[in-house]
Design a protein around this motif. Structure first.
Motif, PDB file in Angstrom:
ATOM      1  N   TYR A 171      -0.850  -4.448  -8.717  1.00  0.00           N
ATOM      2  CA  TYR A 171      -2.016  -3.842  -9.363  1.00  0.00           C
ATOM      3  C   TYR A 171      -1.826  -3.827 -10.882  1.00  0.00           C
ATOM      4  N   ALA A 172      -0.635  -3.501 -11.336  1.00  0.00           N
ATOM      5  CA  ALA A 172      -0.364  -3.425 -12.772  1.00  0.00           C
ATOM      6  C   ALA A 172      -0.427  -4.785 -13.447  1.00  0.00           C
ATOM      7  N   HIS A 173      -0.108  -5.857 -12.711  1.00  0.00           N
ATOM      8  CA  HIS A 173      -0.021  -7.182 -13.318  1.00  0.00           C
ATOM      9  C   HIS A 173      -1.241  -8.056 -13.047  1.00  0.00           C
ATOM     10  N   ALA A 174      -2.218  -7.511 -12.315  1.00  0.00           N
ATOM     11  CA  ALA A 174      -3.444  -8.286 -12.107  1.00  0.00           C
ATOM     12  C   ALA A 174      -4.090  -8.531 -13.474  1.00  0.00           C
ATOM     13  N   VAL A 175      -4.320  -9.785 -13.794  1.00  0.00           N
ATOM     14  CA  VAL A 175      -4.752 -10.110 -15.157  1.00  0.00           C
ATOM     15  C   VAL A 175      -6.234  -9.859 -15.377  1.00  0.00           C
ATOM     16  N   ALA A 176      -7.035  -9.878 -14.318  1.00  0.00           N
ATOM     17  CA  ALA A 176      -8.467  -9.683 -14.487  1.00  0.00           C
ATOM     18  C   ALA A 176      -9.081  -9.225 -13.173  1.00  0.00           C
ATOM     19  N   ASP A 177     -10.212  -8.517 -13.286  1.00  0.00           N
ATOM     20  CA  ASP A 177     -10.910  -8.048 -12.094  1.00  0.00           C
ATOM     21  C   ASP A 177     -11.361  -9.204 -11.209  1.00  0.00           C
ATOM     22  N   THR A 178     -11.579 -10.346 -11.821  1.00  0.00           N
ATOM     23  CA  THR A 178     -12.110 -11.491 -11.086  1.00  0.00           C
ATOM     24  C   THR A 178     -11.018 -12.479 -10.659  1.00  0.00           C
ATOM     25  N   ASP A 179      -9.772 -12.117 -10.815  1.00  0.00           N
ATOM     26  CA  ASP A 179      -8.658 -12.974 -10.405  1.00  0.00           C
ATOM     27  C   ASP A 179      -8.598 -12.975  -8.875  1.00  0.00           C
ATOM     28  N   GLU A 180      -9.152 -14.017  -8.248  1.00  0.00           N
ATOM     29  CA  GLU A 180      -9.285 -14.036  -6.798  1.00  0.00           C
ATOM     30  C   GLU A 180      -7.935 -14.002  -6.089  1.00  0.00           C
ATOM     31  N   ILE A 181      -6.942 -14.670  -6.649  1.00  0.00           N
ATOM     32  CA  ILE A 181      -5.620 -14.664  -6.011  1.00  0.00           C
ATOM     33  C   ILE A 181      -5.027 -13.258  -6.057  1.00  0.00           C
ATOM     34  N   ALA A 182      -5.123 -12.610  -7.225  1.00  0.00           N
ATOM     35  CA  ALA A 182      -4.592 -11.252  -7.352  1.00  0.00           C
ATOM     36  C   ALA A 182      -5.306 -10.292  -6.401  1.00  0.00           C
ATOM     37  N   ILE A 183      -6.619 -10.438  -6.280  1.00  0.00           N
ATOM     38  CA  ILE A 183      -7.388  -9.560  -5.390  1.00  0.00           C
ATOM     39  C   ILE A 183      -6.946  -9.742  -3.945  1.00  0.00           C
ATOM     40  N   GLU A 184      -6.730 -10.993  -3.530  1.00  0.00           N
ATOM     41  CA  GLU A 184      -6.297 -11.228  -2.153  1.00  0.00           C
ATOM     42  C   GLU A 184      -4.885 -10.719  -1.907  1.00  0.00           C
ATOM     43  N   ILE A 185      -4.024 -10.855  -2.914  1.00  0.00           N
ATOM     44  CA  ILE A 185      -2.670 -10.304  -2.772  1.00  0.00           C
ATOM     45  C   ILE A 185      -2.745  -8.789  -2.611  1.00  0.00           C
ATOM     46  N   LEU A 186      -3.576  -8.138  -3.430  1.00  0.00           N
ATOM     47  CA  LEU A 186      -3.731  -6.687  -3.326  1.00  0.00           C
ATOM     48  C   LEU A 186      -4.270  -6.297  -1.950  1.00  0.00           C
ATOM     49  N   LEU A 190      -2.168  -4.015   0.608  1.00  0.00           N
ATOM     50  CA  LEU A 190      -2.742  -2.772   1.117  1.00  0.00           C
ATOM     51  C   LEU A 190      -2.777  -2.794   2.640  1.00  0.00           C
ATOM     52  N   SER A 191      -3.141  -3.929   3.221  1.00  0.00           N
ATOM     53  CA  SER A 191      -3.157  -4.048   4.676  1.00  0.00           C
ATOM     54  C   SER A 191      -1.767  -3.804   5.257  1.00  0.00           C
ATOM     55  N   ALA A 192      -0.755  -4.362   4.620  1.00  0.00           N
ATOM     56  CA  ALA A 192       0.615  -4.156   5.093  1.00  0.00           C
ATOM     57  C   ALA A 192       1.006  -2.685   5.024  1.00  0.00           C
ATOM     58  N   LEU A 193       0.613  -2.007   3.946  1.00  0.00           N
ATOM     59  CA  LEU A 193       0.907  -0.580   3.816  1.00  0.00           C
ATOM     60  C   LEU A 193       0.226   0.215   4.926  1.00  0.00           C
ATOM     61  N   ILE A 194      -1.044  -0.070   5.159  1.00  0.00           N
ATOM     62  CA  ILE A 194      -1.791   0.653   6.195  1.00  0.00           C
ATOM     63  C   ILE A 194      -1.169   0.424   7.570  1.00  0.00           C
ATOM     64  N   LEU A 195      -0.772  -0.790   7.860  1.00  0.00           N
ATOM     65  CA  LEU A 195      -0.159  -1.084   9.159  1.00  0.00           C
ATOM     66  C   LEU A 195       1.191  -0.381   9.300  1.00  0.00           C
ATOM     67  N   ARG A 196       1.956  -0.301   8.216  1.00  0.00           N
ATOM     68  CA  ARG A 196       3.217   0.440   8.264  1.00  0.00           C
ATOM     69  C   ARG A 196       2.960   1.913   8.584  1.00  0.00           C
ATOM     70  N   ILE A 197       1.913   2.472   7.953  1.00  0.00           N
ATOM     71  CA  ILE A 197       1.577   3.876   8.203  1.00  0.00           C
ATOM     72  C   ILE A 197       1.092   4.058   9.640  1.00  0.00           C
ATOM     73  N   ALA A 198       0.317   3.102  10.135  1.00  0.00           N
ATOM     74  CA  ALA A 198      -0.247   3.220  11.482  1.00  0.00           C
ATOM     75  C   ALA A 198       0.821   3.231  12.571  1.00  0.00           C
ATOM     76  N   ARG A 199       1.969   2.642  12.316  1.00  0.00           N
ATOM     77  CA  ARG A 199       3.006   2.609  13.344  1.00  0.00           C
ATOM     78  C   ARG A 199       3.995   3.775  13.230  1.00  0.00           C
ATOM     79  N   LEU A 200       3.765   4.678  12.278  1.00  0.00           N
ATOM     80  CA  LEU A 200       4.606   5.859  12.184  1.00  0.00           C
ATOM     81  C   LEU A 200       4.388   6.762  13.396  1.00  0.00           C
ATOM     82  N   PRO A 201       5.367   7.578  13.754  1.00  0.00           N
ATOM     83  CA  PRO A 201       5.159   8.542  14.839  1.00  0.00           C
ATOM     84  C   PRO A 201       3.949   9.420  14.540  1.00  0.00           C
ATOM     85  N   GLN A 202       3.077   9.562  15.538  1.00  0.00           N
ATOM     86  CA  GLN A 202       1.847  10.314  15.344  1.00  0.00           C
ATOM     87  C   GLN A 202       2.040  11.803  15.615  1.00  0.00           C
ATOM     88  N   PRO A 203       1.224  12.650  14.983  1.00  0.00           N
ATOM     89  CA  PRO A 203       1.327  14.094  15.229  1.00  0.00           C
ATOM     90  C   PRO A 203       1.090  14.418  16.699  1.00  0.00           C
TER      91      PRO A 203
END
Length: 316
Positions: A171-186, A190-203
């Protein structure tokens, strides 16, 4: 979140930065403090990674403490200090390693130190729902009824922290809002982070992924809770028997469909009582009660308090 977010106030005012404009599009008595996503650094990006300290430094003192809701997801990871965060009228104590996920529409108050002036550090990831691709394994986490608080096991903390760090670095190094590669990497990070959270032990030992029947019920409940509280109505609309619906609800939450319906109506009643100036009778009508006394009896049974007493307590 920052001062560029558009806030709808209780009196129907729309605030943007220091400007204040009267809006005729809102029910003046029913408006709740709401914030929509707006990235102050990259206006076209629907994701932001920020520390709580930086965020609170650019918003007004009122906004730091106001109970509000947003149309975007918020992830908080407490890395230092002790805090309290209120989500849907439940105060959650937060220590290092506490992760909170607040879905759109839930009311909350930003984390604040348990002792004034306490040293608190919180990493935040904010994102609009449309920025994230469809992630079937994470649908329970991302739903309006997903878990709010997850305690990171010692063995999982480093992985979640690293995933947020990777997202923050890109996010810090994305050079422009329209940088399509940077947006897809982000988007992928984010998807990887969400999936990591989803596999945590649930309440409460719940399964990390709910069944299809329950997910369909959740969506129908969110759409119809103000028009019917009859569990049979939901079963019929979804094409199930009541027994099948109850079995699915119990497998996902340990509760019956009727109990979940009543809990959702009660939550909305609490939100309207605490954060609007609507008369109690009007709130009852909005939630499908034809007689104010019936609403009062329902609310007292579910919460142990009459509606008026609950409102007074929450505003004291």
């Amino acid at each position: 979140m920052d001062s560029r977010f558009v806030r709808t106030g209780r009196n129907g005012e729309v605030r943007s930065g220091t400007a204040m404009v009267k809006s005729g599009q809102h029910d003046a008595a029913a408006a709740v403090a709401e914030f929509s996503f707006g990235n102050p650094d990259r206006a076209l990006l629907d994701v932001e990674v920020v520390d709580l300290g930086r965020l609170t430094g650019r918003i007004s003192p009122e906004t730091r403490t106001v109970v509000h809701r947003t149309d975007f997801h918020q992830i908080f990871l407490v890395t230092r200090g002790q805090a309290t965060t209120m989500v849907d009228f439940v105060d959650h104590p937060c220590a290092p390693g506490t992760l909170l996920h607040v879905t759109p529409g839930r009311v909350l108050r930003l984390p604040r130190p348990r002792t004034p002036g306490g040293d608190l550090q919180v990493r935040m990831v904010l994102f609009a729902p449309a920025f994230l691709p469809r992630l079937e394994p994470a649908r329970t986490l991302l739903s309006p009824f997903g878990p709010v608080v997850l305690r990171l096991p010692a063995g999982q903390r480093a992985g979640i922290t690293r995933a947020i760090d990777d997202l923050a670095a890109e996010y810090a190094h994305a050079v422009a809002d329209t940088d399509e590669i940077a947006i897809e990497i982000l988007r992928h990070l984010l998807s990887a982070l969400i999936l990591r959270i989803a596999r945590l032990p649930q309440p409460d030992g719940l399964a990390p992924a709910a069944n299809d029947t329950f997910m369909r019920f959740q969506h129908e409940l969110e759409r119809s809770f103000a028009t019917t509280r009859n569990a049979n109505d939901y079963a019929t609309r979804l094409g199930y028997t009541l027994r099948t619906l109850n079995r699915a609800c119990h497998a996902a939450t340990g509760r019956t469909a009727k109990t979940l319906i009543e809990a959702r109506v009660t939550l909305e009643a609490k939100r309207l009582l605490a954060h609007t100036d609507l008369p109690v009778a009007a709130i009852g009508r909005r939630l499908g009660f034809t007689e104010p006394t019936n609403f009062g009896k329902f609310f007292h049974r579910e919460t142990g308090h009459p509606p008026g007493a609950f409102r007074t307590r929450e505003r004291t």
